[in-house]
Design a protein around this motif. Structure first.
Motif: not given
Length: 182
Positions: A11-14, A121, A125, A127
């Motif tokens: 996951y993204s940091e956000n 999300e 995700p 990735k």
């Protein structure tokens, strides 16, 4: 070579920031090399949320914030139940108060839209989608460029099956990521 990857790596940091002081659950759960779907039940369990299976006529599920309990319609498909659990988890993460109900029809309510976006999300995700595309490339003995020659329906169906989501959820996610046009 590692055979696992922590959920937090997907996951993204956000997105991880949504979890606030619960971020550690994403570092405690691992995805094995041969896994392509998020174990939403494990996340829910680690967050101490109860899940009650029940029947609804017009709802897929609901989340009772006061009792940290989600209610899931067991008459729906496994993919729909996974999305509903993720959606209800979104209500928990966003600290929505009271009882939030996930309707089967599209809704205009901002809290419901936010929970839907969170669910997409969480379950899909980028990735993990890329990992599934790499698997598809190997399974079909095709390069990524050759995969582009396949119909959108074949790609959507394959990815949906790997990530254990509905075809419509996968299609919307790929459109939102700019991978597919409408």
């Amino acid at each position: 070579m590692s055979t696992t990857k922590k959920y937090s790596d997907l996951y993204s940091e956000n997105f991880k920031d949504y979890f606030g002081n619960h971020k550690e659950v994403l570092t405690e759960i691992e995805l094995n090399t041969d896994e392509y779907s998020i174990n939403v039940d494990k996340i829910i369990e680690k967050l101490g949320i109860s899940v009650e299976e029940t029947f609804f006529d017009s709802h897929s599920g609901k989340y009772d914030a006061d009792n940290h309990t989600m209610y899931i319609n067991i008459l729906e498909s496994e993919q729909r139940q996974r999305f509903t659990k993720s959606h209800e988890l979104g209500h928990f993460i966003f600290k929505h108060e009271g009882i939030s109900e996930r309707e089967q029809a599209p809704v205009a309510n901002a809290k419901e839209r936010a929970a839907n976006q969170f669910a997409a999300e969480l379950l899909m995700p980028p990735k993990l989608i890329v990992k599934a595309i790499e698997k598809m490339s190997a399974d079909f003995s095709m390069t990524w460029e050759e995969l582009d020659t396949l119909s959108d329906e074949i790609i959507i169906s394959y990815l949906a099956e790997k990530l254990k989501v509905s075809r419509s959820a996968m299609k919307f996610r790929l459109m939102n990521l700019g991978v597919l046009s409408s």
